[in-house]
Design a protein around this motif. Structure first.
Motif, PDB file in Angstrom:
ATOM      1  N   GLY A  44       2.236 -30.078  39.609  1.00 30.09           N
ATOM      2  CA  GLY A  44       2.231 -31.446  38.736  1.00 30.09           C
ATOM      3  C   GLY A  44       0.862 -31.082  38.374  1.00 30.09           C
ATOM      4  N   ILE A  45       0.152 -32.593  38.184  1.00 32.86           N
ATOM      5  CA  ILE A  45      -0.917 -32.478  37.458  1.00 32.86           C
ATOM      6  C   ILE A  45      -1.990 -33.254  38.356  1.00 32.86           C
ATOM      7  N   THR A  46      -3.052 -32.819  37.678  1.00 27.07           N
ATOM      8  CA  THR A  46      -4.929 -32.791  38.758  1.00 27.07           C
ATOM      9  C   THR A  46      -5.557 -33.418  37.388  1.00 27.07           C
ATOM     10  N   PHE A  47      -6.054 -34.769  38.013  1.00 26.96           N
ATOM     11  CA  PHE A  47      -7.243 -35.144  37.155  1.00 26.96           C
ATOM     12  C   PHE A  47      -8.233 -34.870  38.050  1.00 26.96           C
ATOM     13  N   MET A  48      -9.578 -33.668  37.180  1.00 31.43           N
ATOM     14  CA  MET A  48     -10.641 -33.773  38.186  1.00 31.43           C
ATOM     15  C   MET A  48     -12.053 -33.424  37.085  1.00 31.43           C
ATOM     16  N   PHE A  49     -12.989 -34.111  37.899  1.00 29.70           N
ATOM     17  CA  PHE A  49     -14.376 -33.983  37.133  1.00 29.70           C
ATOM     18  C   PHE A  49     -14.568 -32.643  36.791  1.00 29.70           C
ATOM     19  N   MET A  50     -15.102 -32.276  35.757  1.00 33.72           N
ATOM     20  CA  MET A  50     -15.456 -30.713  35.737  1.00 33.72           C
ATOM     21  C   MET A  50     -16.783 -30.525  35.752  1.00 33.72           C
ATOM     22  N   LYS A  51     -16.643 -28.882  36.337  1.00 34.03           N
ATOM     23  CA  LYS A  51     -18.371 -28.578  36.756  1.00 34.03           C
ATOM     24  C   LYS A  51     -18.301 -27.207  35.626  1.00 34.03           C
ATOM     25  N   GLU A  52     -19.000 -26.052  35.463  1.00 42.30           N
ATOM     26  CA  GLU A  52     -19.600 -25.541  35.295  1.00 42.30           C
ATOM     27  C   GLU A  52     -18.188 -24.383  35.682  1.00 42.30           C
ATOM     28  N   LYS A  53     -18.346 -23.816  37.494  1.00 45.45           N
ATOM     29  CA  LYS A  53     -17.386 -23.297  37.053  1.00 45.45           C
ATOM     30  C   LYS A  53     -15.912 -23.520  37.295  1.00 45.45           C
ATOM     31  N   VAL A  54     -15.013 -22.530  36.456  1.00 47.66           N
ATOM     32  CA  VAL A  54     -13.971 -23.653  36.243  1.00 47.66           C
ATOM     33  C   VAL A  54     -12.451 -24.154  37.201  1.00 47.66           C
ATOM     34  N   ASP A  55     -12.083 -25.390  36.575  1.00 48.34           N
ATOM     35  CA  ASP A  55     -11.050 -25.648  37.562  1.00 48.34           C
ATOM     36  C   ASP A  55     -11.295 -25.435  39.177  1.00 48.34           C
ATOM     37  N   ALA A  56     -12.781 -26.108  39.362  1.00 40.39           N
ATOM     38  CA  ALA A  56     -13.655 -26.427  40.628  1.00 40.39           C
ATOM     39  C   ALA A  56     -14.079 -27.579  40.729  1.00 40.39           C
ATOM     40  N   GLY A  57     -13.690 -28.380  39.820  1.00 37.99           N
ATOM     41  CA  GLY A  57     -14.830 -29.737  40.047  1.00 37.99           C
ATOM     42  C   GLY A  57     -14.076 -31.140  41.312  1.00 37.99           C
ATOM     43  N   GLU A  58     -13.937 -31.883  41.631  1.00 34.20           N
ATOM     44  CA  GLU A  58     -14.297 -32.871  42.409  1.00 34.20           C
ATOM     45  C   GLU A  58     -12.368 -33.819  41.841  1.00 34.20           C
TER      46      GLU A  58
END
Length: 283
Positions: free
Chosen positions: A99-113
């Motif tokens: 599927g797809i995930t919409f997330m908030f970005m943080k400096e660690k790749v693909d680890a955001g909320e």
């Protein structure tokens, strides 16, 4: 802008064409994180920055600019398959859904909320290229849902469980090498998961063969009892295909391939040109 077509001319991407047609300013920095780019992004004063398949990692200076945040659309159900090749790896690993995930970005790749996710089934014969197109279409259809959430102020922020995280490193050409001693389904998943890039390959008489279309025959039974053939052996040559043995009773039915230094061939054209015979072994 990217090189496109046989002449590899530098042409604008489709989204840039649309933006220019609508009179929108297009900013394409070589380095999104340098001082000039940061200053320019601050001048835009954005509410959100939406990132899709962008080739640069955003620094904290960029991530902190938008009022609401930087939002990324990722092609997996996070925290599974963080990284550059989630679609390839999901198919290669035999996953039944993604599927797809919409997330908030943080400096660690693909680890955001996580804001929200949309699931789809992976079809039995689907290639990476085909699944990519379906996920892209799903992203486009779902984008309005994201914008409605932003407009209403009802945005969820679901923390990822890092203990469940798996990683999908970038694909390289060697990732496509076929081990015919693997189970037939595993070989087939590798072929599907590497179309169109990097491509699954094997060797015939020292020549590299890239397989670009194949089918999987589970628990193949032939009228001629071949016993337990050596993995990679040509078991049968049919009108439109070449049947290859694997590490179990599954067979790979090669339909189209590209020999090194040659053009794309059907199985029939390859048989006629290279005179491959039953009993010969690939790999």
């Amino acid at each position: 802008d990217r090189p496109q077509g046989r002449g590899r001319k530098i042409l604008p991407t489709p989204i840039k064409k649309i933006a220019l047609d609508k009179g929108l300013e297009v900013f394409q920095p070589e380095n999104i994180n340098n001082e000039e780019s940061i200053k320019k992004m601050k001048e835009f004063n954005p509410d959100i920055i939406l990132v899709v398949a962008y080739g640069q990692i955003l620094s904290s200076h960029i991530l902190n600019i938008p009022k609401i945040g930087c939002i990324n659309i990722h092609g997996s159900l996070l925290p599974k398959y963080r990284g550059a090749a989630p679609i390839n790896r999901a198919i290669i690993n035999g996953e039944k859904e993604t599927g797809i995930t919409f997330m908030f970005m943080k400096e660690k790749v693909d680890a955001g909320e996580i804001i929200f996710q949309e699931k789809i089934d992976i079809l039995p014969d689907e290639t990476c290229g085909e699944l990519y197109c379906r996920l892209s279409a799903l992203s486009a259809r779902t984008l309005s849902k994201l914008l409605e959430k932003i407009k209403s102020g009802k945005i969820e922020r679901i923390s990822q469980d890092n203990k469940l995280a798996t990683f999908a490193r970038k694909m390289n050409k060697e990732d496509g090498k076929i081990d015919w001693s693997d189970r037939g389904e595993k070989v087939y998943n590798l072929i599907r998961g590497t179309i169109p890039f990097p491509g699954a390959f094997t060797y015939y008489q020292g020549r590299k063969l890239k397989i670009i279309q194949a089918k999987f025959l589970d628990d193949y039974q032939d009228e001629a009892d071949t016993g337990f053939p050596k993995p990679g052996m040509v078991i049968k040559i049919e009108k439109d295909s070449i049947l290859i043995s694997t590490g179990d009773k599954g067979m790979i039915k090669i339909l189209r391939l590209i020999p090194a230094g040659s053009k794309e061939l059907t199985a029939k054209q390859f048989v006629n040109g290279y005179k491959i015979k039953v009993g010969e072994v690939l790999g």
